[in-house]
Design an enzyme around this catalytic site. Structure first.
Site, PDB file in Angstrom:
ATOM      1  N   SER A  10      -2.227  39.999  30.231  1.00 15.36           N
ATOM      2  CA  SER A  10      -3.324  40.842  30.682  1.00 15.36           C
ATOM      3  C   SER A  10      -3.488  40.917  32.187  1.00 15.36           C
ATOM      4  O   SER A  10      -4.124  41.818  32.692  1.00 15.36           O
ATOM      5  CB  SER A  10      -4.636  40.369  30.058  1.00 15.36           C
ATOM      6  OG  SER A  10      -4.537  40.455  28.658  1.00 15.36           O
ATOM      7  N   ALA A  11      -2.952  39.958  32.907  1.00 13.91           N
ATOM      8  CA  ALA A  11      -3.138  39.951  34.361  1.00 13.91           C
ATOM      9  C   ALA A  11      -1.815  39.641  35.045  1.00 13.91           C
ATOM     10  O   ALA A  11      -0.962  38.956  34.496  1.00 13.91           O
ATOM     11  CB  ALA A  11      -4.187  38.916  34.747  1.00 13.91           C
TER      12      ALA A  11
END
Length: 184
Positions: A10-11
């Protein structure tokens, strides 16, 4: 018939080593990756994987939420795969196994996709509640500000004398954005 892996974190700062290891153990001949939020519609790695795959291939993901967080998004991707004769294999979680869009399998998959979206929404809710509770107790998250009262006083005085934000930022060794945020 190739087994193609897809991993997503996600990051940008996160690493997908756990997913990489599982996909390798599952026999994936090629693995595509995205570093983007599940709610982000732009997933070039997934698109490249789908473009590369042919009828009879299998797309392998570590967990259902790596394919997407929205029920609609996950189901749409699964239907596209099935329409092209591509199987979907999920390695871990409640829905581990191979997706079959028929009868009970389709119903179960739909329910699990909905639960994955619900789980994401609950995580967001808990995070927001935790941040609100911390704020109510006077705690503020994030990095400490580089602008102290002394630096702010100097910056305001220089601004009042007509000096540009760029010159002030350079002299005080802070970013222009930081100065704009504090003195407008």
């Amino acid at each position: 018939m190739a087994v193609i892996g897809y991993k997503r974190v996600s990051a940008k700062a996160q690493h997908a080593q756990l997913q990489e290891d599982a996909l390798s153990a599952a026999g994936c001949s090629k693995v595509y990756e995205d570093k983007a939020s599940g709610k982000n519609a732009e997933r070039p790695g997934l698109l490249a994987a789908l473009d590369y795959m042919r009828e009879g291939d299998t797309l392998c993901v570590w967990k259902l939420d790596r394919l997407g967080r929205s029920t609609k998004d996950v189901l749409t991707t699964a239907e596209v795969l099935h329409a092209h004769g591509i199987a979907l294999r999920i390695l871990t979680g409640t829905l581990s196994g191979t997706y079959s869009p028929k009868g009970e399998g389709k119903f179960f998959f739909t329910m699990m996709a909905a639960f994955a979206e619900l789980e994401r929404d609950m995580i967001i809710e808990r995070t927001h509640a935790g941040l609100a509770a911390a704020k109510a107790q006077g705690r503020v998250g994030g990095r400490p500000s580089v602008i102290t009262e002394d630096v702010l006083t100097v910056a305001k005085a220089r601004k009042a004398k007509g000096e540009s934000i760029t010159a002030i930022a350079k002299a005080l060794e802070v970013s222009r954005a930081t100065l704009y945020r504090h003195i407008g």
